[in-house]
Design a protein around this motif. Structure first.
Motif, PDB file in Angstrom:
ATOM      1  N   VAL A 192       0.129  -1.120   0.105  1.00 33.56           N
ATOM      2  CA  VAL A 192       0.163   0.003  -0.118  1.00 33.56           C
ATOM      3  C   VAL A 192       0.987   1.398   0.017  1.00 33.56           C
ATOM      4  O   VAL A 192       0.599   1.720  -0.926  1.00 33.56           O
ATOM      5  CB  VAL A 192      -0.942   0.466   1.048  1.00 33.56           C
ATOM      6  CG1 VAL A 192      -1.808   1.498   0.905  1.00 33.56           C
ATOM      7  CG2 VAL A 192      -2.097  -1.215   1.607  1.00 33.56           C
ATOM      8  N   PHE A 193       1.711   1.624   0.983  1.00 33.59           N
ATOM      9  CA  PHE A 193       2.502   2.749   0.970  1.00 33.59           C
ATOM     10  C   PHE A 193       3.571   2.838   0.178  1.00 33.59           C
ATOM     11  O   PHE A 193       3.582   3.587  -0.100  1.00 33.59           O
ATOM     12  CB  PHE A 193       2.595   3.296   2.333  1.00 33.59           C
ATOM     13  CG  PHE A 193       1.749   2.963   3.852  1.00 33.59           C
ATOM     14  CD1 PHE A 193       1.014   4.698   3.708  1.00 33.59           C
ATOM     15  CD2 PHE A 193       1.537   1.709   4.665  1.00 33.59           C
ATOM     16  CE1 PHE A 193      -0.107   4.226   4.460  1.00 33.59           C
ATOM     17  CE2 PHE A 193       0.732   2.107   5.352  1.00 33.59           C
ATOM     18  CZ  PHE A 193      -0.429   3.450   5.090  1.00 33.59           C
ATOM     19  N   GLY A 194       3.802   1.809   0.090  1.00 25.78           N
ATOM     20  CA  GLY A 194       4.615   1.814  -1.032  1.00 25.78           C
ATOM     21  C   GLY A 194       4.773   1.878  -2.567  1.00 25.78           C
ATOM     22  O   GLY A 194       5.074   3.366  -3.465  1.00 25.78           O
ATOM     23  N   ALA A 195       3.499   1.632  -2.698  1.00 25.97           N
ATOM     24  CA  ALA A 195       2.338   2.079  -4.100  1.00 25.97           C
ATOM     25  C   ALA A 195       2.085   3.553  -4.058  1.00 25.97           C
ATOM     26  O   ALA A 195       2.741   4.656  -4.796  1.00 25.97           O
ATOM     27  CB  ALA A 195       1.979   1.831  -4.436  1.00 25.97           C
ATOM     28  N   LEU A 196       1.716   4.064  -2.507  1.00 22.86           N
ATOM     29  CA  LEU A 196       1.640   5.454  -2.932  1.00 22.86           C
ATOM     30  C   LEU A 196       2.768   6.372  -2.507  1.00 22.86           C
ATOM     31  O   LEU A 196       2.276   7.696  -3.322  1.00 22.86           O
ATOM     32  CB  LEU A 196       0.880   5.910  -0.971  1.00 22.86           C
ATOM     33  CG  LEU A 196      -0.689   5.338  -0.941  1.00 22.86           C
ATOM     34  CD1 LEU A 196      -1.049   5.052   0.289  1.00 22.86           C
ATOM     35  CD2 LEU A 196      -2.350   5.757  -1.690  1.00 22.86           C
ATOM     36  N   ASN A 197       4.011   5.905  -2.346  1.00 17.15           N
ATOM     37  CA  ASN A 197       5.033   6.643  -2.265  1.00 17.15           C
ATOM     38  C   ASN A 197       5.681   6.885  -3.963  1.00 17.15           C
ATOM     39  O   ASN A 197       5.829   7.878  -4.585  1.00 17.15           O
ATOM     40  CB  ASN A 197       6.176   6.043  -1.794  1.00 17.15           C
ATOM     41  CG  ASN A 197       6.537   6.121  -0.334  1.00 17.15           C
ATOM     42  OD1 ASN A 197       5.827   6.891   0.683  1.00 17.15           O
ATOM     43  ND2 ASN A 197       6.790   5.128  -0.080  1.00 17.15           N
ATOM     44  N   VAL A 198       5.323   5.505  -4.671  1.00 14.96           N
ATOM     45  CA  VAL A 198       5.437   6.084  -6.258  1.00 14.96           C
ATOM     46  C   VAL A 198       4.586   6.989  -6.409  1.00 14.96           C
ATOM     47  O   VAL A 198       4.949   7.873  -7.586  1.00 14.96           O
ATOM     48  CB  VAL A 198       5.428   3.942  -6.644  1.00 14.96           C
ATOM     49  CG1 VAL A 198       5.076   4.615  -8.467  1.00 14.96           C
ATOM     50  CG2 VAL A 198       6.030   3.380  -6.630  1.00 14.96           C
ATOM     51  N   ILE A 199       2.856   6.760  -6.521  1.00  7.14           N
ATOM     52  CA  ILE A 199       2.261   7.889  -6.799  1.00  7.14           C
ATOM     53  C   ILE A 199       2.617   9.874  -6.705  1.00  7.14           C
ATOM     54  O   ILE A 199       2.522   9.841  -7.473  1.00  7.14           O
ATOM     55  CB  ILE A 199       0.800   8.075  -6.318  1.00  7.14           C
ATOM     56  CG1 ILE A 199       0.532   6.300  -7.115  1.00  7.14           C
ATOM     57  CG2 ILE A 199      -0.677   8.574  -6.610  1.00  7.14           C
ATOM     58  CD1 ILE A 199      -0.272   5.745  -6.189  1.00  7.14           C
ATOM     59  N   ARG A 200       2.894  10.156  -5.358  1.00 11.41           N
ATOM     60  CA  ARG A 200       2.892  10.702  -5.075  1.00 11.41           C
ATOM     61  C   ARG A 200       4.309  11.518  -5.965  1.00 11.41           C
ATOM     62  O   ARG A 200       4.237  12.858  -6.441  1.00 11.41           O
ATOM     63  CB  ARG A 200       3.586  10.432  -3.127  1.00 11.41           C
ATOM     64  CG  ARG A 200       2.569  10.882  -2.524  1.00 11.41           C
ATOM     65  CD  ARG A 200       2.386  11.616  -1.315  1.00 11.41           C
ATOM     66  NE  ARG A 200       3.788  10.420  -0.370  1.00 11.41           N
ATOM     67  CZ  ARG A 200       3.285   9.404   0.665  1.00 11.41           C
ATOM     68  NH1 ARG A 200       1.772   9.388   0.560  1.00 11.41           N
ATOM     69  NH2 ARG A 200       3.764   8.782   0.581  1.00 11.41           N
ATOM     70  N   LYS A 201       5.675  10.791  -6.232  1.00 10.16           N
ATOM     71  CA  LYS A 201       6.805  11.610  -6.799  1.00 10.16           C
ATOM     72  C   LYS A 201       6.636  11.626  -8.249  1.00 10.16           C
ATOM     73  O   LYS A 201       7.656  12.010  -8.635  1.00 10.16           O
ATOM     74  CB  LYS A 201       7.507  10.056  -6.391  1.00 10.16           C
ATOM     75  CG  LYS A 201       7.842   9.573  -4.353  1.00 10.16           C
ATOM     76  CD  LYS A 201       8.689  11.579  -4.289  1.00 10.16           C
ATOM     77  CE  LYS A 201       8.547  11.287  -2.668  1.00 10.16           C
ATOM     78  NZ  LYS A 201       8.995  12.086  -2.205  1.00 10.16           N
ATOM     79  N   VAL A 202       5.400  10.482  -8.479  1.00  7.19           N
ATOM     80  CA  VAL A 202       5.591  10.819 -10.448  1.00  7.19           C
ATOM     81  C   VAL A 202       4.611  11.684 -10.443  1.00  7.19           C
ATOM     82  O   VAL A 202       4.759  12.253 -11.950  1.00  7.19           O
ATOM     83  CB  VAL A 202       5.524   9.547 -11.027  1.00  7.19           C
ATOM     84  CG1 VAL A 202       4.139   8.817 -10.859  1.00  7.19           C
ATOM     85  CG2 VAL A 202       6.102   8.767 -11.919  1.00  7.19           C
ATOM     86  N   LEU A 203       4.052  11.852  -9.645  1.00  8.93           N
ATOM     87  CA  LEU A 203       2.790  13.022 -10.147  1.00  8.93           C
ATOM     88  C   LEU A 203       3.040  13.927 -10.606  1.00  8.93           C
ATOM     89  O   LEU A 203       2.519  15.126 -11.792  1.00  8.93           O
ATOM     90  CB  LEU A 203       1.732  13.002  -8.935  1.00  8.93           C
ATOM     91  CG  LEU A 203       0.478  11.501  -9.115  1.00  8.93           C
ATOM     92  CD1 LEU A 203      -1.224  11.929  -7.858  1.00  8.93           C
ATOM     93  CD2 LEU A 203      -0.191  11.653 -10.399  1.00  8.93           C
ATOM     94  N   PRO A 204       3.973  14.590  -9.680  1.00  7.94           N
ATOM     95  CA  PRO A 204       3.822  16.279 -10.048  1.00  7.94           C
ATOM     96  C   PRO A 204       4.417  16.051 -11.421  1.00  7.94           C
ATOM     97  O   PRO A 204       4.526  17.099 -12.245  1.00  7.94           O
ATOM     98  CB  PRO A 204       4.854  16.804  -9.273  1.00  7.94           C
ATOM     99  CG  PRO A 204       4.880  16.010  -8.291  1.00  7.94           C
ATOM    100  CD  PRO A 204       4.855  14.826  -8.398  1.00  7.94           C
ATOM    101  N   HIS A 205       4.923  15.380 -11.730  1.00  8.54           N
ATOM    102  CA  HIS A 205       5.760  15.415 -13.572  1.00  8.54           C
ATOM    103  C   HIS A 205       4.072  15.316 -14.656  1.00  8.54           C
ATOM    104  O   HIS A 205       4.314  16.133 -15.037  1.00  8.54           O
ATOM    105  CB  HIS A 205       6.551  14.083 -13.331  1.00  8.54           C
ATOM    106  CG  HIS A 205       6.902  14.330 -15.129  1.00  8.54           C
ATOM    107  ND1 HIS A 205       7.355  14.489 -15.970  1.00  8.54           N
ATOM    108  CD2 HIS A 205       6.899  12.592 -15.730  1.00  8.54           C
ATOM    109  CE1 HIS A 205       7.741  13.948 -17.099  1.00  8.54           C
ATOM    110  NE2 HIS A 205       7.012  12.894 -17.239  1.00  8.54           N
ATOM    111  N   MET A 206       3.699  14.086 -14.052  1.00  8.60           N
ATOM    112  CA  MET A 206       2.702  14.374 -14.916  1.00  8.60           C
ATOM    113  C   MET A 206       1.640  15.040 -15.038  1.00  8.60           C
ATOM    114  O   MET A 206       1.186  15.474 -15.659  1.00  8.60           O
ATOM    115  CB  MET A 206       1.755  12.142 -14.049  1.00  8.60           C
ATOM    116  CG  MET A 206       2.920  11.052 -15.441  1.00  8.60           C
ATOM    117  SD  MET A 206       1.796  10.096 -14.188  1.00  8.60           S
ATOM    118  CE  MET A 206       2.750   8.755 -14.885  1.00  8.60           C
ATOM    119  N   ARG A 207       0.820  15.639 -14.287  1.00 12.23           N
ATOM    120  CA  ARG A 207       0.562  16.584 -13.223  1.00 12.23           C
ATOM    121  C   ARG A 207       0.907  18.101 -14.162  1.00 12.23           C
ATOM    122  O   ARG A 207       0.356  19.116 -15.089  1.00 12.23           O
ATOM    123  CB  ARG A 207       0.321  17.715 -12.376  1.00 12.23           C
ATOM    124  CG  ARG A 207      -0.239  16.535 -11.693  1.00 12.23           C
ATOM    125  CD  ARG A 207      -1.255  17.168 -10.513  1.00 12.23           C
ATOM    126  NE  ARG A 207       0.119  17.516  -9.544  1.00 12.23           N
ATOM    127  CZ  ARG A 207       0.872  18.652  -8.769  1.00 12.23           C
ATOM    128  NH1 ARG A 207       0.150  19.645  -9.671  1.00 12.23           N
ATOM    129  NH2 ARG A 207       1.849  19.060  -8.621  1.00 12.23           N
TER     130      ARG A 207
END
Length: 280
Positions: A108-123
């Motif tokens: 769970v938290f591993g996936a959330l870490n990836v999401i948090r770090k990649v979203l600024p770039h995708m946005r």
């Protein structure tokens, strides 16, 4: 132009098959594993189209480094596959707090870490695809001995549905992947942990555990190469599904859960909906 993919948990199983299929199809791929040697042995050394990354998804700094190195090498990230995770068997009473939390930390938290770090770039780029690899055990939980694992995958279903609504304005699409049984090493001792302290009374749990380890393992009906093909086709769709159930067994289990819920809704509707304040 071919998309750039970032795949976690890629040294074995479904993640490895996906990386192999992507590279064979001409995509650019960054892949992560806890052990760089395992990833290099399985896939190969760094090249123009591939970078292997030693990454601990439970460590935010490690994840941030992987995202940064991927963008530095390829220029962008188009598709993220949160595949890193492991199975945990054991009755709720048997599993310690530490064993349970470790499963949540990775799944769970591993996936959330990836999401948090990649979203600024995708946005910033105004586009992106995120695949969160859950399980059919994240939709139906009636498996004795898999309560904590199911809980981690149910959590992924929940936060992914919210995530999809949150990032839609930025052109980012989210798909929850719920595989059934695919013929990988997921049920081997390297990917399926068991309680350190078993309780003898849970004979039903031991039976389910033994069936998974001895009968299902190596005989799963799903072909991981075909699953990898499905990932790629979905990523190319303009309007991908939020829920992707992979495998006939996953479909059968999902449909049985939907029917069971509908039955409960219908049976208790009169009682359960007569709960509003009555105004004069």
């Amino acid at each position: 132009m071919k998309k750039v993919w970032l795949v976690t948990g890629a040294s074995k199983g479904l993640g490895l098959k996906l990386v192999e299929k992507l590279l064979a199809s001409g995509y650019q791929v960054a892949a992560t594993s806890r052990k760089l040697d395992d990833l290099q042995k399985a896939v190969g050394e760094k090249s123009e189209n591939f970078i292997p990354l030693e990454t601990d998804v439970t460590d935010e700094a490690s994840v941030e480094k992987a995202v940064r190195e991927t963008i530095a090498h390829f220029g962008n990230i188009d598709v993220v596959v949160n595949n890193a995770g492991y199975g945990l068997a054991g009755a709720l009473e048997e599993l310690t707090d530490a064993e349970s939390r470790e499963n949540f930390d990775v799944n769970v938290f591993g996936a959330l870490n990836v999401i948090r770090k990649v979203l600024p770039h995708m946005r910033e780029q105004g586009s992106g695809r995120i695949f969160n690899v859950a399980s059919i055990a994240g939709f139906i939980g009636s498996f004795p001995g898999f309560g904590i694992y199911c809980a981690t995958k149910f959590a992924m279903h929940g936060f992914s549905e919210s995530l999809a609504a949150e990032v839609e304005p930025f052109g980012i699409k989210v798909t929850i992947v719920s595989p059934g049984y695919f013929r990988t090493g997921f049920l081997s001792s390297a990917s399926l942990k068991v309680p350190k302290h078993e309780i003898g009374a849970y004979e039903n749990v031991r039976q389910v555990q033994k069936v998974h380890e001895n009968e299902y393992n190596g005989n799963q009906p799903g072909d991981p190469e075909k699953a990898a093909t499905a990932f790629i086709k979905i990523a190319e769709q303009q309007n991908p599904p939020l829920h992707l159930f992979l495998g006939q067994d996953a479909y059968d289990l999902a449909e049985s859960k939907i029917k069971a819920v509908q039955k409960d809704l219908d049976t208790e509707k009169e009682l359960a909906t007569a709960t509003a304040f009555v105004t004069a």
